[in-house]
Design a protein around this motif. Structure first.
Motif, PDB file in Angstrom:
ATOM      1  N   PHE A   1       0.804  -1.216   0.000  1.00 15.22           N
ATOM      2  CA  PHE A   1       0.000   0.000   0.000  1.00 15.22           C
ATOM      3  C   PHE A   1       0.841   1.272   0.000  1.00 15.22           C
ATOM      4  CE2 PHE A   1      -2.461  -3.305   2.297  1.00 15.22           C
ATOM      5  CZ  PHE A   1      -3.406  -3.530   1.310  1.00 15.22           C
ATOM      6  N   SER A   2       2.086   1.166  -0.454  1.00  9.04           N
ATOM      7  CA  SER A   2       3.001   2.309  -0.390  1.00  9.04           C
ATOM      8  C   SER A   2       2.520   3.503  -1.218  1.00  9.04           C
ATOM      9  CB  SER A   2       4.405   1.897  -0.820  1.00  9.04           C
ATOM     10  OG  SER A   2       4.387   1.460  -2.163  1.00  9.04           O
ATOM     11  N   GLY A   3       1.781   3.275  -2.303  1.00  7.64           N
ATOM     12  CA  GLY A   3       1.311   4.386  -3.134  1.00  7.64           C
ATOM     13  C   GLY A   3      -0.098   4.848  -2.811  1.00  7.64           C
ATOM     14  N   LEU A   4      -0.698   4.262  -1.798  1.00  5.97           N
ATOM     15  CA  LEU A   4      -2.084   4.578  -1.452  1.00  5.97           C
ATOM     16  C   LEU A   4      -2.179   5.947  -0.784  1.00  5.97           C
ATOM     17  CD1 LEU A   4      -4.965   3.372  -1.447  1.00  5.97           C
ATOM     18  CD2 LEU A   4      -4.443   2.427   0.811  1.00  5.97           C
ATOM     19  N   HIS A   5      -3.081   6.773  -1.278  1.00  9.35           N
ATOM     20  CA  HIS A   5      -3.320   8.116  -0.741  1.00  9.35           C
ATOM     21  C   HIS A   5      -4.414   7.985   0.316  1.00  9.35           C
ATOM     22  CE1 HIS A   5      -2.780  12.456  -1.230  1.00  9.35           C
ATOM     23  NE2 HIS A   5      -4.090  12.587  -1.095  1.00  9.35           N
ATOM     24  N   ILE A   6      -4.103   8.254   1.576  1.00  9.94           N
ATOM     25  CA  ILE A   6      -5.048   8.049   2.669  1.00  9.94           C
ATOM     26  C   ILE A   6      -5.424   9.395   3.286  1.00  9.94           C
ATOM     27  CG2 ILE A   6      -5.513   6.846   4.836  1.00  9.94           C
ATOM     28  CD1 ILE A   6      -3.287   4.838   4.018  1.00  9.94           C
ATOM     29  N   ILE A   7      -6.721   9.691   3.236  1.00  7.79           N
ATOM     30  CA  ILE A   7      -7.239  10.968   3.721  1.00  7.79           C
ATOM     31  C   ILE A   7      -8.054  10.726   4.991  1.00  7.79           C
ATOM     32  CG2 ILE A   7      -8.752  12.916   3.184  1.00  7.79           C
ATOM     33  CD1 ILE A   7      -8.017  12.454   0.203  1.00  7.79           C
ATOM     34  N   ALA A   8      -7.650  11.365   6.078  1.00  8.38           N
ATOM     35  CA  ALA A   8      -8.422  11.282   7.314  1.00  8.38           C
ATOM     36  C   ALA A   8      -9.764  11.971   7.087  1.00  8.38           C
ATOM     37  CB  ALA A   8      -7.666  11.952   8.461  1.00  8.38           C
TER      38      ALA A   8
END
Length: 129
Positions: A81-88
């Motif tokens: 998941f290194s390229g996954l963009h995670i938005i709180a």
């Protein structure tokens, strides 16, 4: 590095234990032309992400069972998941809370109640120029 693929080929996972919050986020994301799916808790999010590719995750912080921060820690520790963009995706809007979430490894922050403009800004990197 900008990706010029159309938004419809971009997939967003909305993770929130509140069905109304999920529906609102999904409506905004779809309106911007993205493909979206939803799950209601952290364990389901991890299972969904392990079985399907996503580009962005809107991740609620306060959920029963596994918090958004626990999910984030597991995702950031997994090279898949290194390229996954995670938005709180949270109602916690105090400045120190925002900084703590960014320091924890979130790429961005959406404050509830969200607006179409806020979602558009959070996804600007994924929209065609």
């Amino acid at each position: 590095m900008s990706d010029t693929s159309p938004p419809a080929s971009r997939r967003i996972l909305v993770v929130d234990d509140n069905a109304i919050n999920r529906r609102l986020a999904m409506a905004f994301v779809k309106r911007l032309g993205f493909v979206t799916e939803e799950v209601e808790d952290g364990a389901s999010a991890l299972a969904k992400l392990a079985s399907s590719p996503f580009d962005v995750v809107f991740l609620d912080i306060s959920m029963p069972g596994m918090s958004g921060e626990e999910v984030l820690a597991r995702l950031r520790a997994d090279p898949r998941f290194s390229g996954l963009h995670i938005i709180a995706y949270t109602a916690h809007a105090l400045p120190e809370e925002k900084q703590r979430l960014v320091d924890a490894g979130f790429d961005d922050l959406l404050i509830k109640p969200i607006s179409l403009k806020a979602v558009e800004l959070a996804l600007a990197n994924f929209l065609p120029a």
